[in-house]
Design an enzyme around this catalytic site. Sequence first.
Site, PDB file in Angstrom:
ATOM      1  N   GLY A  43       0.375  -1.304  -0.377  1.00 40.19           N
ATOM      2  CA  GLY A  43      -0.181  -0.256  -0.370  1.00 40.19           C
ATOM      3  C   GLY A  43       1.035   1.378  -0.416  1.00 40.19           C
ATOM      4  O   GLY A  43       2.185   1.064  -0.442  1.00 40.19           O
ATOM      5  N   THR A 147      -9.123  -0.428   1.740  1.00 35.76           N
ATOM      6  CA  THR A 147      -8.112   0.578   0.211  1.00 35.76           C
ATOM      7  C   THR A 147      -8.472   1.924   0.850  1.00 35.76           C
ATOM      8  O   THR A 147      -7.329   2.334  -0.216  1.00 35.76           O
ATOM      9  CB  THR A 147     -10.064   0.711  -0.253  1.00 35.76           C
ATOM     10  OG1 THR A 147     -11.091   1.541   0.648  1.00 35.76           O
ATOM     11  CG2 THR A 147     -10.472  -0.580  -0.540  1.00 35.76           C
ATOM     12  N   ILE A 188       3.515  15.330   7.351  1.00 37.97           N
ATOM     13  CA  ILE A 188       4.239  14.825   6.090  1.00 37.97           C
ATOM     14  C   ILE A 188       4.654  16.600   5.860  1.00 37.97           C
ATOM     15  O   ILE A 188       6.176  16.267   4.980  1.00 37.97           O
ATOM     16  CB  ILE A 188       2.842  14.624   4.516  1.00 37.97           C
ATOM     17  CG1 ILE A 188       2.084  13.074   4.818  1.00 37.97           C
ATOM     18  CG2 ILE A 188       3.464  14.812   3.045  1.00 37.97           C
ATOM     19  CD1 ILE A 188       0.979  12.852   3.934  1.00 37.97           C
ATOM     20  N   GLY A 189       4.205  16.909   5.194  1.00 36.17           N
ATOM     21  CA  GLY A 189       5.025  18.841   5.189  1.00 36.17           C
ATOM     22  C   GLY A 189       6.167  18.606   5.724  1.00 36.17           C
ATOM     23  O   GLY A 189       7.579  18.822   4.910  1.00 36.17           O
ATOM     24  N   MET A 324      -4.539   8.075  10.498  1.00 36.07           N
ATOM     25  CA  MET A 324      -4.335   7.331   9.642  1.00 36.07           C
ATOM     26  C   MET A 324      -2.756   7.225   9.715  1.00 36.07           C
ATOM     27  O   MET A 324      -1.766   8.148   9.525  1.00 36.07           O
ATOM     28  CB  MET A 324      -4.282   8.765   8.350  1.00 36.07           C
ATOM     29  CG  MET A 324      -5.955   8.530   7.859  1.00 36.07           C
ATOM     30  SD  MET A 324      -6.195   9.841   6.251  1.00 36.07           S
ATOM     31  CE  MET A 324      -7.400   9.573   6.182  1.00 36.07           C
ATOM     32  N   HIS A 450      22.318   1.877  32.880  1.00 37.26           N
ATOM     33  CA  HIS A 450      23.353   3.863  32.254  1.00 37.26           C
ATOM     34  C   HIS A 450      24.337   3.767  31.284  1.00 37.26           C
ATOM     35  O   HIS A 450      24.828   2.657  31.481  1.00 37.26           O
ATOM     36  CB  HIS A 450      23.468   3.920  33.675  1.00 37.26           C
ATOM     37  CG  HIS A 450      24.268   5.749  33.673  1.00 37.26           C
ATOM     38  ND1 HIS A 450      24.182   6.437  33.605  1.00 37.26           N
ATOM     39  CD2 HIS A 450      26.095   5.624  34.002  1.00 37.26           C
ATOM     40  CE1 HIS A 450      24.764   7.882  33.625  1.00 37.26           C
ATOM     41  NE2 HIS A 450      26.669   6.804  33.774  1.00 37.26           N
TER      42      HIS A 450
END
Length: 471
Positions: A43, A147, A188-189, A324, A450
Site C-alpha cells: 500500500g 482501500t 508529511i509537510g 491515519m 546507564h
Amino acid sequence: ATEAPEYDVLFIGGGVAGYVGAIKSGQEGLKTACIEKRGALGGTCLNVGCIPSKSLLNNSHLYHQILHDTKKRGIEVGDVKLNLQQMMKAKDESVAGLTKGVEFLFKKNKVDYIKGTGSFVDEHTVAVNLVDGGEQHVRAKNIIIATGSESTPFPGLEIDEKKVITSTGAIALTEVPKKMTVIGGGIIGLEMASVWSRLGSEVTVVEFLGQIGGPGMDAEIAKQSQKILSKQGMKFKLNTKVTAGDASGNGVKLSVEAAKGGKEETLESDVVLVAIGRRPYTEGLGLENVGIELDERKRLIIDQEYRTKIPHIRVIGDCTFGPMLAHKAEEEAVAAVEYISKGHGHVNYAAIPSVMYTHPEVAWVGQNEAELKAQKINYKIGTFPFTANSRAKTNLETDGMVKFLSDAETDRILGVHIIGANAGEMIAEGTLAVEYGASSEDVARTCHAHPTLAEAFKEAAMATYSSAIHF
Ligand code: FAD
Ligand code: NAI
C-alpha cells in the site's frame, strides 16, 4: 467472467491493513485472498509513504550531518557530494525488498494474491478487473475493505507530481529544487521539508494554524520543534492561509494571507508540496451496489467490531475512523480477523503512538496539555531536558526533552511527549506504560540502564511526583 472458489475472508486492498489482515487470516487457518490493484503489496506505507520517506529522511540526515556536524566531533571530511540518483536508488531498493517480502509472507501463509481492482457486485461477490487483463469474480463469506487513503488536493492547483507535488512526488524528485514551498505544516509537510531542506533547498512551510505538527502534538513540544527546524534553515509562516495558486509559468506562485484575513503576499517557488491532509479512498469500489454508507468526511461507517451495516463486510485502516497511521491499521487488521475467527478482538485507541521522523524526532502517546485542559482534567507535569542526560551529552545530541503528564490525584500516566534524537524508539516504553495503566512512579521506579537516553524518560517520570535527580 470466470468463477473463482469461495473464500472465508477476502481483503480489498493490500496495504498495511489488508496485507497484515490477510497474513493473520491465513495463520488462523481461514481460506484467504487479497485483491490489490497497484501491482505491489504494502500500500501507501511501503510503496510511497512510511518506508521511502524514512529512507530519504535517514540518508538526507546523514548527508546533512556530514556537511555540518562533524568538525566538533573530531572528524575532518573532504569533499562531500550529493548523489541524489543513488539516494533514490537506495530508497527504491528498500521498498522493493519489503514489498517482495510481503509476497513471500502471503505464500508462506497460503494467502491468494489477486492483482487487480476490486468492485462489489453484491454482498458476497467482488468483481476484479485484473491487472493482466480480463475480469474475475471472487466470492467470500467475509469481506474486509482496506482501500486506504489519498492526499487531499488543494483547490485550483493541479497536481503534476513535478512542480506541484504530493508526498508521492516529494519522494521522487530528480533534482533538488532551489525553492520549495510546503502547504501544510503537519507531519508529511515537515518530514518532506526536512529531506529537501537538508539536501539544499530553501524551504518555506505555510501553516494555517498557529502551531506546526498537525493534530495531537503538544504545543510546547511543537514550539521547540519549530525552533530547532528553523535553526536548520526551514522558514515558517504560521497563521497563514494559501488562498490561490498559479502554476502556469516557470515556477509556482502562491497567494497567501493571514488566516484571519489581511494583506495578500505572493510566494514564488520552483516546487510546491501540497500536504494538507489525506482523505479516505473508496473510488470505484462499487459501494452503491451494497449500500454501504460514508460519513461527511467520506469515511466508511462501522461499529466497534469494524462491521458495516452488512455485518460480514468490515472496514479497517485509513478508509475508516481514527488516525491515519500504519500501526493503527495493523492493529485493526489483527483485531478484525480475530472477531471473525474467535469472536473477540482488541485495539486500545488510547494507546496509539505518533512519531514525526524529523531530526530531532517528535513522539507522543496519550493526551496533550490542551486536550486535558479542554476536558478539565487535573494533571501534573514532569519534564527532563536532554541537556542533562549523560548519553545525549556524549552523543552531542542534547536538543529536546521528555514530558510526562499524569493524573493529579492517582498519578496514572495520561500522556507522554518527547522531542529528541530517538524519540520514536523511546515512545514504545511510554505506550507500554499507558497500555498497562501505569503511574509515573511505576516508570520512575523501574531501573533504566546507564548511560542511555531512556534515563531521561525515567527522570521525567520521576519529576512528575517528586524531583528529577540530575536536573
Ligand atoms: P493504504 O496503505 O493506502 O493501502 C490501501 C491499498 O488498497 C492501496 O495499495 C491501494 O492501491 C489499494 N486499493 C484501493 N482500492 C482498491 C480496489 N478497489 N481494489 C484493489 N485494491 C485497492 N504512517 C505511519 O504510521 N508511520 C509513518 O512513518 C508514515 N509515513 C507516511 C508517509 C507518507 C508520505 C504518507 C503518505 C503516509 C505515511 N503514513 C505513515 C501513513 C500510512 O502510510 C497509512 O496510515 C497506511 O498506509 C494505511 O494503510 P491502509 O492499508 O489502510 O491503506
Ligand atoms: P495533517 O493533517 O497531519 O497536517 C495537515 C496540516 O495542514 C495541518 O496542520 C493543517 O492545519 C494544515 N492546512 C490545511 N489546509 C491548509 C491550508 N489551506 N493552508 C495552510 N495549511 C493548511 O496531514 P498530512 O501532514 O498531510 O498527513 C496526512 C496523514 O498521513 C496524517 O494523518 C498522518 O498521520 C499520516 N502520516 C504519518 C506520518 C508518521 O507517522 N510519521 C508521516 C506522514 C504522514
